[in-house]
Design an enzyme around this catalytic site. Structure first.
Site, PDB file in Angstrom:
ATOM      1  N   HIS A   1      61.024  27.147  39.795  1.00 16.62           N
ATOM      2  CA  HIS A   1      59.582  27.352  40.007  1.00 16.62           C
ATOM      3  C   HIS A   1      59.275  27.372  41.503  1.00 16.62           C
ATOM      4  CE1 HIS A   1      59.223  23.180  41.230  1.00 16.62           C
ATOM      5  NE2 HIS A   1      59.950  22.855  40.178  1.00 16.62           N
TER       6      HIS A   1
ATOM      7  N   ASP B   1      65.040  22.701  39.876  1.00 18.13           N
ATOM      8  CA  ASP B   1      66.216  22.470  40.733  1.00 18.13           C
ATOM      9  C   ASP B   1      67.343  21.823  39.932  1.00 18.13           C
ATOM     10  OD1 ASP B   1      64.897  20.042  40.432  1.00 18.13           O
ATOM     11  OD2 ASP B   1      64.877  19.519  42.554  1.00 18.13           O
TER      12      ASP B   1
END
Length: 453
Positions: A72, A354
């Site tokens: 994102h 991540d």
């Protein structure tokens, strides 16, 4: 330096005078980590146009599939530093405010018509774009939207305009879209999709919900994966305890804020401080003093040292192999189907975090890669050799850089071959078989349950 005597033979066969050739033996230390430089890269502020290597191949190769895994975009922190004012960042999208994008206004209008889309379960109740005058915790910012509008535009220029991966009459079956259940991942996917397929028909959009951040779908039961993750967390804790500079900084920051040191540490201050840094907002102050750049540098430097040690110690690598196998297996199965002539799911988008991208990079053996920045993208391209149509090759790109031959399964092939890509079967063999060799196993199920010797 070492001086090495060499005695080259002259063309007439006689020994010429001995000469000294200087071979520099580099004894210098590797360059010191620059935490501020690395933080700027992590922020990924949209400025200059990005150069990328996506879509590059000899003219006789045909692109047949693209699978994209994104993190994102820029978000508001997930944690607050106790007793400080939250960073003052506006999450209402304003095309006149920087950073912006020429299609931001059109994106906002198009998102308001999205009720016709098919959204799995909880996704349908999430907002399609950010809209709070003070960002909520973890909310995508305007910077985050713009980062993915740029990603989508870049991929469109290469894959649609140049390679005609999808034609104007594309169907819903040609797309596969999947996101975790967070507004920031859904909104990032929609921003990228909007510039990739401008003004797309909402009826063709079927967004699937993935409940797991490692995208393990129905194959999440893996006791040994959890074991290696716990071992890795112990390693992280041990490194942190040994870092005296870090401890001093935490003590100092805790005094400024007026809380116990352990409470400050638990609030994960780097997450919050990165938001101040990326948005060029002054670090927080109290009556006792201000958190400053020195505090930020020490914590960020430790984070970078932790990443370096993580690569060396291999615990994370073992975790990564087991964590990412379900996702990589799904990827390989899809690529094989397309190589066999299926025309469905030629463009795939996974919108993730991540903690999704990082283990995938590690499992593939791409050890030189930086930790996933905001709006990072990892792309798997499938190519067909026009001269030998049954032969298929893959390219893997990370933030536009070709990392195919950094992968553990294609390093050696690169040394022996003139082909600019990796044979698909190398990737298939790695995912179906070689991933488990380090566990002395032959299957994911077995590797998940076999205790280390």
């Amino acid at each position: 330096v070492h001086l090495i005597p060499v005695n080259p033979i002259r063309e007439d066969g006689l020994n010429p005078k001995s000469r000294k050739r200087i071979m520099p033996d580099l004894l210098t230390e590797p360059p010191a980590i620059d935490p501020v430089y690395e933080a700027h890269i992590y922020c990924n502020i949209p400025t200059i146009a990005e150069r990328s290597m996506e879509g590059h191949a000899p003219h006789y190769f045909k692109l047949v599939s693209v699978q994209v895994l994104i993190r994102h975009g820029d978000r508001y922190p997930l944690y607050a530093i106790p007793k400080t004012k939250r960073p003052d960042i506006d999450c209402i999208l304003l095309p006149s405010r920087k950073p912006s994008h020429p299609q931001l206004e059109a994106f906002i209008k198009h998102m308001s018509k999205g009720s016709a889309a098919q959204m799995d379960g909880a996704l349908s109740s999430l907002p399609r774009y950010p809209s709070h005058s003070l960002c909520e915790m973890g909310e995508l910012t305007q910077t985050g939207v713009v980062q993915h509008l740029r990603n989508g535009q870049l991929l469109r220029e290469i894959y649609i305009s140049k390679h005609k991966l999808l034609l104007s009459d594309w169907t819903a079956k040609q797309l596969y879209l999947e996101t975790t259940g967070k507004s920031r991942t859904l909104q990032s996917a929609l921003a990228l999709l909007y510039t990739f397929l401008p003004d797309f028909d909402w009826k063709k959009i079927n967004m699937r919900h993935q409940w797991s951040t490692i995208f393990c779908s129905g194959s999440c039961d893996c006791p040994m994966r959890n074991h290696y993750l716990e071992e890795e967390q112990r390693r992280q804790y041990s490194l942190r305890v040994k870092n005296n500079d870090l401890e001093k900084i935490y003590v100092d920051m805790a005094k400024i804020v007026g809380i116990p040191t352990r409470q400050l540490r638990a609030s994960n201050p780097i997450d919050s401080l990165l938001c101040y840094f990326c948005h060029n907002v002054s670090f927080p102050c109290t009556k006792t003093g201000c958190i400053g750049m020195e505090h930020f540098k020490v914590i960020k430097r430790h984070q970078l040292e932790d990443e370096r040690e993580r690569q060396e110690k291999k615990l994370y690598f073992l975790y990564a192999l087991l964590a990412t196998h379900p996702l990589l297996n799904q990827t390989v199965n899809r690529l094989q189907r397309i190589a066999e002539g299926k025309k469905e799911e030629v463009f795939v988008l996974y919108s993730a975090h991540d903690v999704t991208l990082s283990p995938v990079l590690s499992a593939l053996g791409i050890t030189e890669a930086r930790f996933p920045r905001f709006a990072a993208r990892l792309v798997f391209e499938l190519w067909q050799d026009g001269k030998r149509p049954k032969e298929h090759f893959i390219r893997i790109l990370y933030n536009g850089a070709d990392v195919t031959f950094q992968t553990s399964f294609c390093k050696d092939y690169y040394k022996r071959s003139s082909k600019p890509m990796c044979p698909l079967e190398k990737f298939v063999n790695f995912v179906k078989r070689d991933m488990f060799l380090v566990f002395n196993s032959t299957s994911y199920y077995d590797a998940c349950r076999r205790r280390p010797l």
